[in-house]
Design a protein around this motif. Sequence first.
Motif, short mmCIF file in Angstrom:
data_model
loop_
_atom_site.label_atom_id
_atom_site.label_comp_id
_atom_site.label_asym_id
_atom_site.label_seq_id
_atom_site.Cartn_x
_atom_site.Cartn_y
_atom_site.Cartn_z
N THR A 10 0.85 -1.19 0.00
CA THR A 10 0.00 0.00 0.00
C THR A 10 0.88 1.24 0.00
O THR A 10 1.85 1.33 0.76
CB THR A 10 -0.91 0.02 1.24
OG1 THR A 10 -1.81 -1.09 1.17
CG2 THR A 10 -1.72 1.30 1.32
N GLY A 31 1.22 5.67 -0.35
CA GLY A 31 0.59 6.98 -0.21
C GLY A 31 1.63 8.06 0.04
O GLY A 31 2.76 7.77 0.42
N GLY A 37 -3.46 2.12 -3.52
CA GLY A 37 -3.03 3.51 -3.39
C GLY A 37 -3.97 4.26 -2.48
O GLY A 37 -5.20 4.16 -2.62
N LEU A 38 -3.43 4.97 -1.52
CA LEU A 38 -4.25 5.74 -0.59
C LEU A 38 -4.68 7.03 -1.25
O LEU A 38 -3.85 7.75 -1.83
CB LEU A 38 -3.48 6.02 0.69
CG LEU A 38 -3.07 4.79 1.52
CD1 LEU A 38 -2.19 5.20 2.69
CD2 LEU A 38 -4.30 4.03 2.01
N HIS A 83 -3.54 11.77 2.28
CA HIS A 83 -2.18 11.80 2.80
C HIS A 83 -2.19 11.37 4.27
O HIS A 83 -2.58 12.15 5.15
CB HIS A 83 -1.59 13.20 2.70
CG HIS A 83 -1.38 13.65 1.29
ND1 HIS A 83 -0.81 14.87 0.98
CD2 HIS A 83 -1.63 13.06 0.11
CE1 HIS A 83 -0.74 15.00 -0.33
NE2 HIS A 83 -1.24 13.91 -0.87
#
Length: 549
Positions: free
Chosen positions: A38, A40, A467-468, A471
């Motif tokens: 993952t 970000g 993908g985040l 933020h």
Amino acid sequence: MKRQVIVIGLDGATFDIIDPLVDEGHLPTIADLVSRGTKGRLSSTIPYATMPAWPSFMTGKNPGKHGVFDFFSIAGGRRHLSTSQDIRAKTLWEILSGAGKRSIVMNVPGTYPPARINGVVVSGMLTPADAEFASPPDVKGFLDQATDGYRINSRSHLSGRKLVDDVLEVTEKQKRGFVALLRREDWDCAMVMFRATDVIPHHFWQKQNLIRECYHYIDAFVGEIVSAFPYAAIFLISDHGLQAQPSDFHINKWLIDDGYMSIKIGHASQVSRWEEIGGLEGRAQLAESHLRPSNAFRVLLRMGFTGRSLRKVMPRAWWNALKRSVPRSIKDHIPATDDAAYDVDWDHTLASAYQLYTRESKAIKIVNLDQRSREGVCAELVEKLGSLRDPQTGGPIVRRAYRREELYEGPYVDQAPDIILDLHDGYNLTNAFFADDYVTSRDEVRGCHHREGIFLACGDDIERGKGLGYHPSLLDVMPTVLHYLESPVPDDCDGRVLKEILESGSEPHLREVVYEAMDWEGRGGDRSAPYGDDEQAEIEERLRALGYL
């Protein structure tokens, strides 16, 4: 098989550099971690600087709760480099120690002097050259043998290709030492921080081939760590990002022009300057700060021979060639500007950013005022700075000017700078009193900090290829690692557990987060004065080489 976590810090790393290199196939390790984990963009602290960012990461708390706001702290009436003793909250590895888990910690800023934990601490960038840097102490001998002489810092006097090679040599030794320690020790959590991704872009932003080379090496080093410990979860993070800095914001010139700061003919020694600051703040020991100019420096200054005077009469190409070719040992004796002949007139100054904090902290201190008057000056400055425009482009300079009470909460807020600036992209502060205008273009673009860092997590029970869309905070990493390792999280933690990175239905995703009150009771380790005058001078020179002072 027990869970294990490896946190790899890449100081100053940014996806703005990483993503194009991944797309071109130059970073195979990071590309693999992205596909299996993952990703970000990580939101750093404000200021987005090494200190307070790494202490905020390791505690999961804002600086108002741990007490470190800059590379420098004030304690017992003395201005000194911030140390592990100044971080007044439990760290990730101290909490894990309390839960019976072992940690290996290497090269993280803010860990000198090394604390005693259940495991190993090898301190980082603020460690003096000949200091004891490991806890337990016998680890030093092991690292020296494993790496043919372990090193913490690159040589700040080097420049050009020699500097790049030295930084990469230091990084390689740290990678070898880290892998050797992990193979020797029992551990649950391990962390190493590599500084090359910060140091090289700071110095060589206009030589993108050197930055690409740096990231290529780091990718290979990360790959060796991942391959050596394939069952450990990997957290790849940075404390902030980096960006191009084409413009200087001369904050002190602006303060002078607007009547908030006064200056006067300077003293022969900057020790006298710190005597003034010490008297002003009731901190007489501030006079022990060094920064004594050489005799050659004083003679050249009296003659009006400065870097600025040379620049005015030289073609730009000649000037840039001269800057690259003159050794630092000679540059140190040439005053950069005639600013060196002047000091702050503290008796007639209301606000200053001069020499009180490092430049990356982008901080302003209010002086000589009672509380009510301080509030009024703070309000004026926040309003004026927020509306300030670049005289060349007409665009805004300051994204936001924060009062410390807006940014921080906790028992140490009153130790923070009065105002902290978040600048628009492309600007950084200087300490200059004089300039053609309060914003000027740089002759040579350099790298400066950006608030967006990197976050990448990969391992068992962590979402793959995700993908985040927001933020996450740098402060979220510590509680997330604690939860992943089945350890309690401090109930006053400002960060949160990022459960959304965990696979739905997995054990850590379903498990409730356990919060506990964790009172601060002090830190074990060497409690003697951590720095002598010569050691502080040595470390300040390193910070100066990075453009922080």
